[in-house]
Write an enzyme that holds these catalytic residues in place. Structure first.
Site, mmCIF file in Angstrom:
data_model
loop_
_atom_site.group_PDB
_atom_site.id
_atom_site.type_symbol
_atom_site.label_atom_id
_atom_site.label_comp_id
_atom_site.label_asym_id
_atom_site.label_seq_id
_atom_site.Cartn_x
_atom_site.Cartn_y
_atom_site.Cartn_z
ATOM 1 N N ALA A 1 0.820 -1.219 0.000
ATOM 2 C CA ALA A 1 0.000 0.000 0.000
ATOM 3 C C ALA A 1 0.848 1.260 0.000
ATOM 4 O O ALA A 1 2.078 1.199 0.073
ATOM 5 C CB ALA A 1 -0.933 -0.032 1.198
ATOM 6 N N HIS A 2 0.190 2.387 -0.049
ATOM 7 C CA HIS A 2 0.878 3.686 -0.160
ATOM 8 C C HIS A 2 1.770 3.967 1.045
ATOM 9 O O HIS A 2 1.426 3.679 2.170
ATOM 10 C CB HIS A 2 -0.105 4.833 -0.378
ATOM 11 C CG HIS A 2 -1.266 4.904 0.545
ATOM 12 N ND1 HIS A 2 -2.205 5.905 0.462
ATOM 13 C CD2 HIS A 2 -1.657 4.105 1.559
ATOM 14 C CE1 HIS A 2 -3.107 5.712 1.388
ATOM 15 N NE2 HIS A 2 -2.819 4.638 2.053
ATOM 16 N N ASN A 3 2.923 4.537 0.728
ATOM 17 C CA ASN A 3 3.881 4.977 1.744
ATOM 18 C C ASN A 3 4.511 3.845 2.556
ATOM 19 O O ASN A 3 5.184 4.097 3.557
ATOM 20 C CB ASN A 3 3.257 6.008 2.689
ATOM 21 C CG ASN A 3 3.158 7.383 2.049
ATOM 22 O OD1 ASN A 3 2.095 7.793 1.601
ATOM 23 N ND2 ASN A 3 4.293 8.052 1.924
#
Lengths: 355, 355, 355
Positions: free
Chosen positions: B240-242
């Site tokens: 997922a993001h980051n």
């Protein structure tokens, strides 16, 4: 098109119970229904709806006996689910067939194409690929070099069939599936760096295989990852390198099978099941949803659930107790106190019985 | 091509035990084997097959000591698995190399391509993309605007490398992978409607990264989702993001890591593992298949399993008891009855000891 | 571009606490920060960083009260997370817009395209497809025959929207998603061979739906698989045939929903959740990561975890006990021994109390 109940019964070798002349021109789901439509009853969960459905005709199994009045006309058939499938197939057969090689496709000169092949726009057919008769390859798909696809198979959009893989006859490969990416094989060195083990095998799909959307079947390290005849694979399923799946096994969505495991024939893997690598799973094994298998399954025909997997009845009973564990813990502590009290207990004279 | 055991041993810096002049021209799996083939023994599970394999030559680790007679010629090498990988690599190097820009590709004028690049049919290279030397981009793939792909990387078919993402050197991105789709970020309003938070960051893959088929790595909300050097990611993995993944971590199929979590170096995530968001996972953590992690892991080098994750030994022992829970419940109820009986027990004279 | 804290506060209807004239020209994450950047504080886990961040400006919720000195300038807004989203949206709006039909796309003559449509290279638009105004379809995507895509939707790369499916207004479909592959429906015969049930329904996505990368939503057997308005679906999610998802439900990565299940409105499914088929899940149900649901959920607004799912508090307490099960087992055996000893216990005269 409109058909009478009798015409449909004739097509399905069924028997009409009710109005033979009532006509339908569409399908509906039993829980909704609608005048002028045909529906079916197969899953017993939907039984109550047969008494209220607005559909005019309902396909039922021969052994169906209504418990109260059914207003719809019934058609009794051997299997209502198979019969509706036969009708859907009839409908599908009227859909215009795709044919010919799109001018916007790329077909390598060394590729061999059978008769009556469809190759959609922006689809690539690589060097030395062999495409059988009546194969339909939809747009935006890549058939890599040295791939073989046998007769009557359908490959949908955005599929990747990688180098040297073999697709059997009458396969259906859904959009986004990847057949033959590298297996996940690395040799870690002393520093924990991973050195890739090239994967020089391929994937061989048997006949009548269906592979769901965005599922992945990795090529073997050596030899072949083998999917048996009649195997049905749902969406987002992972099948690792050198796995072998026996004939007529069904694998539901998001299940995953790790490397070199051999799954038997006629097994059923429910959704999100995981099987570790290098295992043998006996024929007709059934694995409930989210089961996790970390050891061989030797006896045939067993049903498991849980992670690690245990027999399904056991899993259900243990799960009931799991829910009660905090209360059970309290009870055990209380029991321990009571035992301690008993151990320390001294008896009073008046509590001693004379005999 | 045919090689003698001695020639192969020389190439691998190994030692021949047996017939130095025996020749092989193909590979086989140890459990099958075949005359004229070479195989290897690495996983001890396959040890019994070395005594029965029909392969003529077997690569074994230097510390392998047969327990009984082996008819095959052995080649002892430091690591049989690495050595077979080296041989496979040799074979692969004979496969014809793809080169040049297909006339059926689309390359934006503003894109910069290095030397010896391959761009397959129906592959798009977007505006301002920078493609390094010896990069191979297979057909039907999209390299979006402002993407950078460094030297010697291979991008297979139907891949999406989205806007502004960076792929390091010597990466292998398998078919269907999506690098840089939007992270899953929404701000719910008072009515529970989700307002999209635009994701303006990117994904940065280090060097020597491998990303499996149909895996997804989301772009960061701000900054970058970072995959460290030497990280190996299997199929259908979600990152997922980051998220940040430390160097030389391996992630098996269908594992998922939620937003902003930092996974350390040299970790191993087995299949179907899930890690919640905003967590720190220490270096060299090992997570068994289907483990679910919902809190930080601070001490390095621990092995966990279960959901929520607990130390693997504990998980195994607890799982054994889980199976027995229904019996245990019965036992506890019986024990409670016995305690009750003891509490109510009155003593008989004859049961009283004189001292 | 550079903005003062006051300019940003004006745009966001916020209030500046600190230096109104300080300027920023980029964003940063609060745990890193950097001079000249703006960041935000929304998730309370990141609270400690506000006292040390090097960012010059921090968006905070109106109710934020610092516990000690904050060197950054604060901008108080109703929701810091929504506000940063608004700023990101502003940034995104400066990105050059894609427009026009690529010469390298294929658009069937019978397809109808609205105004201001983008169709990227190697994208196929099938027969009778209807594409609304301002729809952006990125390269390498397949829009099959008879598909409808309503106004203002964005379809990224390598997507498959299959025959006859409907995409609502303002949808975002991320790369590799497959909308409308066949549902997994087979009628086994007496020999356990699976006969395909053709899937003649479609998928209908409501308005404001987002579908993540490589997610799959299968077409209905009959009728439609229905995704409600405002539903947000993350990556690698599986939604089976005839599922219905209520409005404004969010589904995290790798979750899967089996056939014909109806999920209510405003539900939240965390990552790797599985829901079995033919179930009804009440509105506002929350399912924790890896939960497995095998029966109806009738009461609204409950939170569950575990497989099978139980109320989340119960799951947490039971999981704590699960970890202790081996010790508990030992304790129970010891208690049983003590009970046995008590049962056999004979009393000594000196232990008898006189009253």
């Amino acid at each position: 098109m409109e058909f009478t109940a009798q015409q449909i019964a004739d097509y399905l070798n069924g028997e009409v119970i009710g109005n033979k002349d009532i006509t339908v021109n569409d399908f509906s789901k039993i829980e909704h229904g609608a005048s002028g439509t045909l529906t079916f009853l197969s899953n017993p969960k939907y039984m109550p709806h047969i008494y209220t459905t607005k559909a005019d005709v309902v396909l039922v199994d021969t052994d169906f006996v209504p418990e109260r009045e059914v207003s719809a006309t019934l058609i009794k058939v051997k299997s209502a689910y198979s019969a509706i499938g036969k009708l859907f197939g009839l409908i599908e057969s009227f859909k215009p067939q795709k044919n010919g090689i799109s001018e916007k496709a790329y077909v390598a000169k060394s590729a061999k194409l059978g008769k009556n092949v469809y190759v959609g726009a922006f689809t690539t057919i690589g060097e030395n690929a062999v495409i059988g008769n009546n194969v339909k390859i939809h747009p935006n798909t890549n058939i890599d070099d040295n791939v073989e696809i046998k007769d009557d198979s359908v490959i949908y959009t955005n599929v990747s069939i990688c180098y040297g893989c073999v697709v059997g006859s009458r396969n259906i490969i859904h959009s986004g599936a990847v057949i033959g990416a590298d297996g996940f094989g690395f040799a870690p060195d002393e520093q924990g760096f991973y050195n890739k083990i090239p994967q020089i095998g391929n994937v061989v799909l048997g006949d009548d295989v269906e592979v769901g959307a965005n599922s992945t079947i990795d090529r073997a390290t050596i030899g072949s990852t083998v999917i048996g005849d009649g195997v049905k694979i749902d969406n987002l399923v992972q099948i690792a390198h050198n796995v072998e799946i026996g004939n007529h096994t069904a694998i539901a969505a998001q299940a995953g099978i790790a490397g070199s495991t051999k799954v038997g024939k006629h097994c059923v893997l429910a959704g999100q099941v995981g099987i570790a690598g290098h295992l043998n799973i006996a024929d007709r094994t059934v694995l409930g949803a989210q089961a996790g298998v970390a050891s061989h399954i030797k006896a045939e025909g067993q049903i498991f659930q849980g992670s690690p997997n245990i027999p399904v009845g056991n899993f259900r009973r243990s799960s009931v107790v799991f829910k009660q564990l905090p209360d059970l813990l309290t009870k055990i502590y209380q029991m321990e106190k009571r035992i301690k009290a008993l151990e320390a207990k001294k008896m009073k004279y008046k509590d001693i019985l004379s005999n």
